[in-house]
Design a protein around this motif. Structure first.
Motif, PDB file in Angstrom:
ATOM      1  N   ILE A 231      42.377  38.495  36.411  1.00 55.72           N
ATOM      2  CA  ILE A 231      41.756  39.744  36.843  1.00 55.72           C
ATOM      3  C   ILE A 231      41.953  40.844  35.806  1.00 55.72           C
ATOM      4  O   ILE A 231      41.038  41.620  35.517  1.00 55.72           O
ATOM      5  N   ASP A 232      43.153  40.923  35.230  1.00 54.94           N
ATOM      6  CA  ASP A 232      43.449  42.006  34.286  1.00 54.94           C
ATOM      7  C   ASP A 232      44.640  41.617  33.415  1.00 54.94           C
ATOM      8  O   ASP A 232      45.793  41.641  33.878  1.00 54.94           O
ATOM      9  N   LEU A 233      44.396  41.275  32.172  1.00 58.90           N
ATOM     10  CA  LEU A 233      45.483  40.893  31.274  1.00 58.90           C
ATOM     11  C   LEU A 233      46.496  42.022  31.088  1.00 58.90           C
ATOM     12  O   LEU A 233      47.680  41.780  30.852  1.00 58.90           O
ATOM     13  N   LYS A 234      46.035  43.266  31.236  1.00 59.90           N
ATOM     14  CA  LYS A 234      46.930  44.401  31.052  1.00 59.90           C
ATOM     15  C   LYS A 234      47.950  44.531  32.185  1.00 59.90           C
ATOM     16  O   LYS A 234      48.923  45.293  32.049  1.00 59.90           O
ATOM     17  N   ALA A 256      35.742  37.157  39.403  1.00 55.61           N
ATOM     18  CA  ALA A 256      34.915  36.118  40.018  1.00 55.61           C
ATOM     19  C   ALA A 256      35.584  34.751  39.903  1.00 55.61           C
ATOM     20  O   ALA A 256      35.509  33.929  40.833  1.00 55.61           O
ATOM     21  N   ARG A 257      36.254  34.498  38.784  1.00 58.26           N
ATOM     22  CA  ARG A 257      36.934  33.213  38.619  1.00 58.26           C
ATOM     23  C   ARG A 257      38.115  33.095  39.583  1.00 58.26           C
ATOM     24  O   ARG A 257      38.329  32.031  40.169  1.00 58.26           O
ATOM     25  N   ALA A 258      38.879  34.168  39.766  1.00 62.01           N
ATOM     26  CA  ALA A 258      39.984  34.128  40.724  1.00 62.01           C
ATOM     27  C   ALA A 258      39.451  33.855  42.124  1.00 62.01           C
ATOM     28  O   ALA A 258      40.016  33.056  42.889  1.00 62.01           O
ATOM     29  N   ARG A 259      38.345  34.511  42.458  1.00 65.12           N
ATOM     30  CA  ARG A 259      37.729  34.307  43.776  1.00 65.12           C
ATOM     31  C   ARG A 259      37.312  32.843  43.955  1.00 65.12           C
ATOM     32  O   ARG A 259      37.502  32.255  45.023  1.00 65.12           O
ATOM     33  N   ALA A 260      36.745  32.263  42.904  1.00 65.59           N
ATOM     34  CA  ALA A 260      36.288  30.879  42.988  1.00 65.59           C
ATOM     35  C   ALA A 260      37.449  29.918  43.248  1.00 65.59           C
ATOM     36  O   ALA A 260      37.322  28.956  44.022  1.00 65.59           O
ATOM     37  N   HIS A 261      38.594  30.160  42.616  1.00 67.89           N
ATOM     38  CA  HIS A 261      39.772  29.302  42.843  1.00 67.89           C
ATOM     39  C   HIS A 261      40.261  29.417  44.284  1.00 67.89           C
ATOM     40  O   HIS A 261      40.699  28.428  44.887  1.00 67.89           O
ATOM     41  N   ILE A 262      40.215  30.615  44.852  1.00 71.95           N
ATOM     42  CA  ILE A 262      40.653  30.817  46.240  1.00 71.95           C
ATOM     43  C   ILE A 262      39.729  30.077  47.202  1.00 71.95           C
ATOM     44  O   ILE A 262      40.181  29.339  48.090  1.00 71.95           O
ATOM     45  N   VAL A 263      38.435  30.300  47.052  1.00 76.41           N
ATOM     46  CA  VAL A 263      37.457  29.679  47.952  1.00 76.41           C
ATOM     47  C   VAL A 263      37.546  28.155  47.862  1.00 76.41           C
ATOM     48  O   VAL A 263      37.529  27.449  48.878  1.00 76.41           O
ATOM     49  N   SER A 264      37.671  27.637  46.657  1.00 80.06           N
ATOM     50  CA  SER A 264      37.772  26.192  46.469  1.00 80.06           C
ATOM     51  C   SER A 264      39.021  25.631  47.147  1.00 80.06           C
ATOM     52  O   SER A 264      38.999  24.544  47.732  1.00 80.06           O
ATOM     53  N   ALA A 265      40.122  26.386  47.093  1.00 78.23           N
ATOM     54  CA  ALA A 265      41.355  25.948  47.756  1.00 78.23           C
ATOM     55  C   ALA A 265      41.177  25.909  49.268  1.00 78.23           C
ATOM     56  O   ALA A 265      41.679  25.002  49.944  1.00 78.23           O
ATOM     57  N   GLN A 266      40.475  26.879  49.819  1.00 77.66           N
ATOM     58  CA  GLN A 266      40.243  26.897  51.259  1.00 77.66           C
ATOM     59  C   GLN A 266      39.379  25.721  51.699  1.00 77.66           C
ATOM     60  O   GLN A 266      39.636  25.101  52.730  1.00 77.66           O
ATOM     61  N   VAL A 267      38.377  25.400  50.899  1.00 79.19           N
ATOM     62  CA  VAL A 267      37.536  24.238  51.192  1.00 79.19           C
ATOM     63  C   VAL A 267      38.371  22.960  51.136  1.00 79.19           C
ATOM     64  O   VAL A 267      38.250  22.071  51.990  1.00 79.19           O
ATOM     65  N   LEU A 292      46.636  40.358  45.713  1.00 81.46           N
ATOM     66  CA  LEU A 292      46.911  40.284  47.146  1.00 81.46           C
ATOM     67  C   LEU A 292      45.731  40.789  47.956  1.00 81.46           C
ATOM     68  O   LEU A 292      45.416  40.251  49.026  1.00 81.46           O
ATOM     69  N   THR A 293      45.052  41.806  47.465  1.00 82.79           N
ATOM     70  CA  THR A 293      43.865  42.310  48.145  1.00 82.79           C
ATOM     71  C   THR A 293      42.774  41.239  48.188  1.00 82.79           C
ATOM     72  O   THR A 293      42.114  41.031  49.225  1.00 82.79           O
ATOM     73  N   LEU A 294      42.600  40.537  47.083  1.00 78.16           N
ATOM     74  CA  LEU A 294      41.594  39.470  47.031  1.00 78.16           C
ATOM     75  C   LEU A 294      41.922  38.360  48.024  1.00 78.16           C
ATOM     76  O   LEU A 294      41.031  37.848  48.715  1.00 78.16           O
ATOM     77  N   LEU A 295      43.190  37.990  48.109  1.00 75.00           N
ATOM     78  CA  LEU A 295      43.590  36.983  49.086  1.00 75.00           C
ATOM     79  C   LEU A 295      43.308  37.466  50.508  1.00 75.00           C
ATOM     80  O   LEU A 295      42.782  36.721  51.346  1.00 75.00           O
ATOM     81  N   ALA A 506      37.789  25.475  35.189  1.00 80.18           N
ATOM     82  CA  ALA A 506      38.866  25.703  36.147  1.00 80.18           C
ATOM     83  C   ALA A 506      40.153  25.016  35.706  1.00 80.18           C
ATOM     84  O   ALA A 506      41.253  25.574  35.834  1.00 80.18           O
ATOM     85  N   ILE A 507      40.031  23.806  35.165  1.00 83.41           N
ATOM     86  CA  ILE A 507      41.203  23.095  34.661  1.00 83.41           C
ATOM     87  C   ILE A 507      41.851  23.883  33.523  1.00 83.41           C
ATOM     88  O   ILE A 507      43.080  24.044  33.467  1.00 83.41           O
ATOM     89  N   CYS A 508      41.023  24.391  32.619  1.00 85.30           N
ATOM     90  CA  CYS A 508      41.541  25.140  31.465  1.00 85.30           C
ATOM     91  C   CYS A 508      42.234  26.430  31.886  1.00 85.30           C
ATOM     92  O   CYS A 508      43.083  26.949  31.149  1.00 85.30           O
ATOM     93  N   GLU A 509      41.881  26.970  33.038  1.00 92.13           N
ATOM     94  CA  GLU A 509      42.455  28.224  33.515  1.00 92.13           C
ATOM     95  C   GLU A 509      43.817  28.049  34.180  1.00 92.13           C
ATOM     96  O   GLU A 509      44.444  29.023  34.576  1.00 92.13           O
ATOM     97  N   GLY A 510      44.288  26.806  34.319  1.00 96.94           N
ATOM     98  CA  GLY A 510      45.569  26.550  34.962  1.00 96.94           C
ATOM     99  C   GLY A 510      46.741  27.161  34.216  1.00 96.94           C
ATOM    100  O   GLY A 510      46.695  27.363  32.997  1.00 96.94           O
ATOM    101  N   SER A 511      47.810  27.425  34.932  1.00 99.64           N
ATOM    102  CA  SER A 511      48.970  28.117  34.365  1.00 99.64           C
ATOM    103  C   SER A 511      49.849  27.223  33.493  1.00 99.64           C
ATOM    104  O   SER A 511      50.594  27.714  32.649  1.00 99.64           O
TER     105      SER A 511
END
Length: 575
Positions: A231-234, A256-267, A292-295, A506-511
């Motif tokens: 969401i924000d590197l800073k 949008a990418r963070a949102r996509a990971h959340i929605v995919s997890a819920q599915v 936390l707001t996005l969640l 999505a795989i590349c975005e993993g921690s």
């Protein structure tokens, strides 16, 4: 006998996660850690709860781990093996395997904690001694290790990675361990079949525990990204004001990418467990107010993070007010709201969590359990906050047990027994705690006005960003994401091709890739994850039908350290 009104609630939270170890273009597994932890740790952790119905805990299953468990189940069901090491266990003709396969076995089958998983077994130790003796000769000496040696090594490696609960219940495993050597093809294939049965039954076992109300199962954004950084590197600078940041400045389209990971997890959760998760462990406990707001916007009722984040957030919320003693603020849930949505947030007791992760493996079981119970009793007796104390002990549920005798069998058995029979402690779950709080059952919840961005590790993002190699990893990802956006906007790919690209991104975005960059990690681990990360980025370019940049042929990071527990776990606070 339990008191009618417990004086302390305990949320014991086990986090289960493995990154995606597959080469998505070939479908083949590059590293075997998912199936090895499945047959050892995920089986044992379910067994302990199945055998002590009075114990209650919460498990967090990351969807990308569940994806792989189901993929392994499919491999066994179809007979189309995509894990080269696992396939070799059942290989009929070990005399004629390739040089690469021979090397894979020798390079893989001694990777474990030798003190707890190799040395206790004399036959496995003899195989290792022979390997060391031959290796010292150099050249092609290892080629002289016969197919009989290779067969025995494959069996012993998988026996060493078998859960203690399986060893105590499987007559096959007991017979193989007693035999010790000269394993036949039929015996290797029987062990292979057992591994398949264990893995295939894992999700149903946890689902049964959930349905009988003994456990809660939470989730994590699908491929385990550090959402505050997407969401924000800073946001890095909340806890690290002077940290150097990646040159890219920001991650394109991160919200949008963070949102996509959340929605995919819920599915994923709905598909596997029949409902969406009430709670989520944000990847690495990494939070910010925006995260936390996005969640909360997606209906997630609770989340959890680290003690350091809470301390920093109290400073931020109350204008640098001197921090009170930790027992006055740590042992309660907090409400975080943006005015329209709210979410409950729990914070990890670093000291107790790290004792399980790092200290108790060195103690006698009874001493470790007594120490843990005494710590909880002390928290209860000294607590002077409002209501009743809520203690959250949160840690890795898979990597610690490799360092315990018998895979933590006696420790977990005695710990669960002691906790579930203690008159003044109630083992509970996060959702039950939230429900009690809303019912005003002596669990008042304070609102936390501001959240300081950070993770469970040191309360910062230093494990994933801020050093030259970690920042380079982000810059490579940002460049790939910009190319991804251009191709998607051009509309030159089919829907199927676009879906494959999104999955690869999505795989590349993993921690996990950023976790392992750093010279403080071991050379072998850094090399493995460095290669896999660059391979994943390369595959993204290939799927986008673009040339792979030459920079992906060069290493990002080089390790030279010897971290505690092999680097698979970190302490919540720096020593």
């Amino acid at each position: 006998m339990k008191s009618s009104s417990p004086k302390l609630y305990l949320n014991l939270y086990w986090h289960m996660h493995q990154p995606d170890y597959r080469d998505t273009l070939s479908g083949e597994y590059v590293l075997p850690w998912t199936y090895l932890h499945a047959m050892k740790d995920y089986t044992d952790m379910a067994w302990h709860l199945e055998n002590l119905p009075a114990a209650r805990v919460t498990f967090n299953f990351v969807p990308v781990l569940l994806d792989q468990l189901e993929d392994y189940a499919d491999q066994f069901a179809t007979g189309k093996m995509r894990d080269p090491l696992l396939a070799l266990l059942a290989e009929p003709d070990l005399k004629h395997i390739s040089t690469a396969q021979h090397r894979l076995i020798l390079e893989s089958c001694f990777k474990c904690n030798h003190e707890k998983m190799l040395t206790p077994f004399a036959d496995y130790q003899r195989l290792y001694n022979l390997y060391v003796a031959v290796e010292t000769q150099g050249g092609h000496a290892l080629d002289y290790l016969s197919s009989r040696y290779i067969a025995d090594l494959l069996v012993w490696y998988h026996l060493a990675w078998t859960g203690e609960s399986v060893r105590r219940t499987s007559t096959l495993v007991q017979a193989l361990m007693q035999k010790g050597s000269h394993f036949t093809l039929e015996e290797r294939q029987a062990l292979f079949k057992l591994i398949g049965e264990l893995i295939t039954d894992l999700i149903p076992r946890y689902k049964k525990l959930k349905h009988r109300g003994q456990i809660e199962i939470s989730s994590t954004p699908h491929h385990h990204p550090i959402m505050p950084l997407l969401i924000d590197l800073k946001s890095t600078r909340d806890a690290m004001p002077f940290a150097p940041l990646p040159q890219c400045g920001k991650y394109p389209g991160g919200q949008a990418r963070a949102r996509a990971h959340i929605v995919s997890a819920q599915v994923s959760h709905l598909k596997r467990f029949g409902c969406e998760p009430d709670g989520m462990w944000p990847s690495e406990g990494a939070v910010s107010h925006a995260t936390l707001t996005l969640l909360a916007e997606h209906g997630v009722k609770w989340a959890a993070s680290g003690e350091g984040v809470l301390a920093h957030s109290i400073y931020k919320s109350f204008n640098n007010l001197d921090l009170p003693p930790r027992q006055q603020y740590l042992y309660q849930p907090y409400r975080v709201t943006d005015g329209e949505h709210e979410i409950y947030c729990f914070f990890r007791d670093d000291q107790l969590s790290d004792k399980i992760g790092f200290e108790y493996s060195k103690l006698f079981t009874r001493d470790a359990v007594n120490d843990f119970i005494a710590a909880l009793d002390n928290i209860r007796d000294s607590y002077d906050g409002e209501g009743l104390p809520v203690v959250s002990v949160i840690l890795d549920g898979e990597n610690a047990w490799e360092y315990y005798p018998y895979n933590g069998h006696y420790f977990l058995s005695e710990l669960y027994e002691a906790l579930s029979t203690h008159p003044d402690i109630e083992m509970t779950t996060f959702s039950d705690t939230v429900a009690r709080s809303k019912a005003n059952e002596a669990l008042p919840v304070k609102t936390l006005p501001a959240i300081a961005a950070g993770s469970w590790v040191y309360g910062s993002f230093s494990t994933w960003i801020g050093s030259p190699d970690k920042n380079l990893g982000w810059d490579l990802l940002c460049k790939a994401k910009k190319q991804y956006d251009k191709v998607m906007q051009a509309g030159t790919l089919t829907e199927t091709e676009q879906a494959a690209c999104e999955h690869q991104l999505a795989i590349c975005e993993g921690s996990d890739w950023f976790w392992w960059f750093g010279d403080y990690n071991s050379a072998i681990s850094v090399d493995s994850f460095d290669r896999l990360y660059r391979q994943n980025l390369g595959n993204l370019y290939r799927l986008l039908k673009l040339p792979v940049p030459d920079v992906l042929n060069r290493r990002i990071s080089v390790g030279s350290g010897d971290p505690a527990m092999g680097g698979t776990m970190r302490r919540g606070q720096e020593n």
